[in-house]
Design a protein around this motif. Structure first.
Motif, PDB file in Angstrom:
ATOM      1  N   ILE A 149       0.859  -1.180   0.000  1.00 18.63           N
ATOM      2  CA  ILE A 149       0.000   0.000   0.000  1.00 18.63           C
ATOM      3  C   ILE A 149       0.894   1.229   0.000  1.00 18.63           C
ATOM      4  N   SER A 150       0.816   2.006  -1.075  1.00 20.97           N
ATOM      5  CA  SER A 150       1.629   3.206  -1.214  1.00 20.97           C
ATOM      6  C   SER A 150       0.935   4.163  -2.164  1.00 20.97           C
ATOM      7  N   ASP A 151       1.042   5.450  -1.866  1.00 23.72           N
ATOM      8  CA  ASP A 151       0.643   6.436  -2.854  1.00 23.72           C
ATOM      9  C   ASP A 151       1.722   6.437  -3.934  1.00 23.72           C
ATOM     10  N   ILE A 152       1.349   6.751  -5.159  1.00 27.62           N
ATOM     11  CA  ILE A 152       2.295   6.753  -6.276  1.00 27.62           C
ATOM     12  C   ILE A 152       2.261   8.131  -6.942  1.00 27.62           C
ATOM     13  N   MET A 153       3.423   8.681  -7.167  1.00 30.58           N
ATOM     14  CA  MET A 153       3.529   9.970  -7.845  1.00 30.58           C
ATOM     15  C   MET A 153       3.480   9.745  -9.358  1.00 30.58           C
ATOM     16  N   ASP A 154       2.907  10.680 -10.085  1.00 29.66           N
ATOM     17  CA  ASP A 154       2.798  10.571 -11.545  1.00 29.66           C
ATOM     18  C   ASP A 154       4.155  10.354 -12.212  1.00 29.66           C
ATOM     19  N   ASP A 155       5.208  10.981 -11.695  1.00 30.64           N
ATOM     20  CA  ASP A 155       6.541  10.853 -12.294  1.00 30.64           C
ATOM     21  C   ASP A 155       7.115   9.445 -12.159  1.00 30.64           C
ATOM     22  N   ASP A 156       6.556   8.620 -11.280  1.00 33.28           N
ATOM     23  CA  ASP A 156       7.052   7.255 -11.077  1.00 33.28           C
ATOM     24  C   ASP A 156       6.355   6.232 -11.975  1.00 33.28           C
ATOM     25  N   VAL A 157       5.355   6.661 -12.733  1.00 36.20           N
ATOM     26  CA  VAL A 157       4.575   5.754 -13.587  1.00 36.20           C
ATOM     27  C   VAL A 157       5.137   5.765 -15.002  1.00 36.20           C
ATOM     28  N   ILE A 158       5.492   4.556 -15.501  1.00 36.09           N
ATOM     29  CA  ILE A 158       5.926   4.449 -16.896  1.00 36.09           C
ATOM     30  C   ILE A 158       4.696   4.470 -17.794  1.00 36.09           C
ATOM     31  N   ASP A 195      11.911   1.391 -11.619  1.00 34.02           N
ATOM     32  CA  ASP A 195      12.544   0.559 -10.588  1.00 34.02           C
ATOM     33  C   ASP A 195      12.821   1.311  -9.293  1.00 34.02           C
ATOM     34  N   ASP A 196      12.921   2.623  -9.363  1.00 38.13           N
ATOM     35  CA  ASP A 196      13.269   3.403  -8.171  1.00 38.13           C
ATOM     36  C   ASP A 196      12.110   4.286  -7.703  1.00 38.13           C
ATOM     37  N   PHE A 197      10.854   3.796  -7.872  1.00 39.91           N
ATOM     38  CA  PHE A 197       9.706   4.616  -7.487  1.00 39.91           C
ATOM     39  C   PHE A 197       9.712   4.911  -5.992  1.00 39.91           C
ATOM     40  N   LEU A 198       9.101   6.033  -5.650  1.00 38.42           N
ATOM     41  CA  LEU A 198       9.040   6.457  -4.249  1.00 38.42           C
ATOM     42  C   LEU A 198       7.808   5.879  -3.565  1.00 38.42           C
ATOM     43  N   CYS A 199       7.963   5.446  -2.329  1.00 38.41           N
ATOM     44  CA  CYS A 199       6.861   4.893  -1.540  1.00 38.41           C
ATOM     45  C   CYS A 199       6.398   5.938  -0.529  1.00 38.41           C
ATOM     46  N   TRP A 200       5.099   6.111  -0.458  1.00 41.25           N
ATOM     47  CA  TRP A 200       4.480   7.095   0.433  1.00 41.25           C
ATOM     48  C   TRP A 200       3.438   6.401   1.291  1.00 41.25           C
ATOM     49  N   ASP A 201       3.234   6.883   2.491  1.00 34.22           N
ATOM     50  CA  ASP A 201       2.169   6.374   3.358  1.00 34.22           C
ATOM     51  C   ASP A 201       1.450   7.559   3.978  1.00 34.22           C
ATOM     52  N   GLU A 202       0.186   7.716   3.621  1.00 34.55           N
ATOM     53  CA  GLU A 202      -0.634   8.808   4.154  1.00 34.55           C
ATOM     54  C   GLU A 202       0.034  10.174   3.945  1.00 34.55           C
ATOM     55  N   GLY A 203       0.652  10.372   2.770  1.00 31.11           N
ATOM     56  CA  GLY A 203       1.274  11.651   2.447  1.00 31.11           C
ATOM     57  C   GLY A 203       2.686  11.831   2.968  1.00 31.11           C
ATOM     58  N   CYS A 204       3.206  10.854   3.708  1.00 33.41           N
ATOM     59  CA  CYS A 204       4.573  10.933   4.231  1.00 33.41           C
ATOM     60  C   CYS A 204       5.496  10.076   3.375  1.00 33.41           C
ATOM     61  N   LEU A 205       6.600  10.667   2.919  1.00 34.70           N
ATOM     62  CA  LEU A 205       7.571   9.928   2.119  1.00 34.70           C
ATOM     63  C   LEU A 205       8.276   8.898   2.997  1.00 34.70           C
ATOM     64  N   ILE A 206       8.197   7.637   2.587  1.00 37.14           N
ATOM     65  CA  ILE A 206       8.909   6.571   3.300  1.00 37.14           C
ATOM     66  C   ILE A 206      10.288   6.381   2.678  1.00 37.14           C
TER      67      ILE A 206
END
Length: 99
Positions: free
Chosen positions: A50-59, A73-84
């Motif tokens: 479960i992670s929010d996904i930023m548009d820039d991380d989507v191919i 491969d290096d997408f950012l993981c977010w939880d409830e708006g906080c960068l993990i």
């Protein structure tokens, strides 16, 4: 000549930005899915994180009706708006999972 003789094409061009990569991956995925194949990447990862996904991380979107996303491969993981952090085994251990 090799490709032109065998496949009728030889107009290759470099992929220079994310838009070009998006178009190329969408084209490739369309033909993989047409043949009934599935792409599976597991390497011991939970089936779903479960992670929010930023548009820039989507191919590109994939799957039936584009309901899934192919991510870099290096997408950012977010939880409830906080960068993990960037995806890694350590970051995945911190995220909620659904199996």
């Amino acid at each position: 000549m090799y490709f032109k003789e065998r496949f009728g094409r030889k107009d290759f061009e470099a992929i220079e930005d994310q838009t070009g990569l998006h178009k190329a991956m969408h084209y490739i995925m369309k033909y993989i899915e047409k043949s009934g194949e599935r792409i599976v990447y597991s390497k011991g990862l939970p089936q779903f994180i479960i992670s929010d996904i930023m548009d820039d991380d989507v191919i590109c979107p994939i799957g039936m009706e584009d309901q899934k996303l192919l991510l870099f491969d290096d997408f950012l993981c977010w939880d409830e708006g906080c960068l993990i952090g960037p995806v890694s085994p350590e970051v995945i251990r911190q995220l909620r999972t659904v199996n």
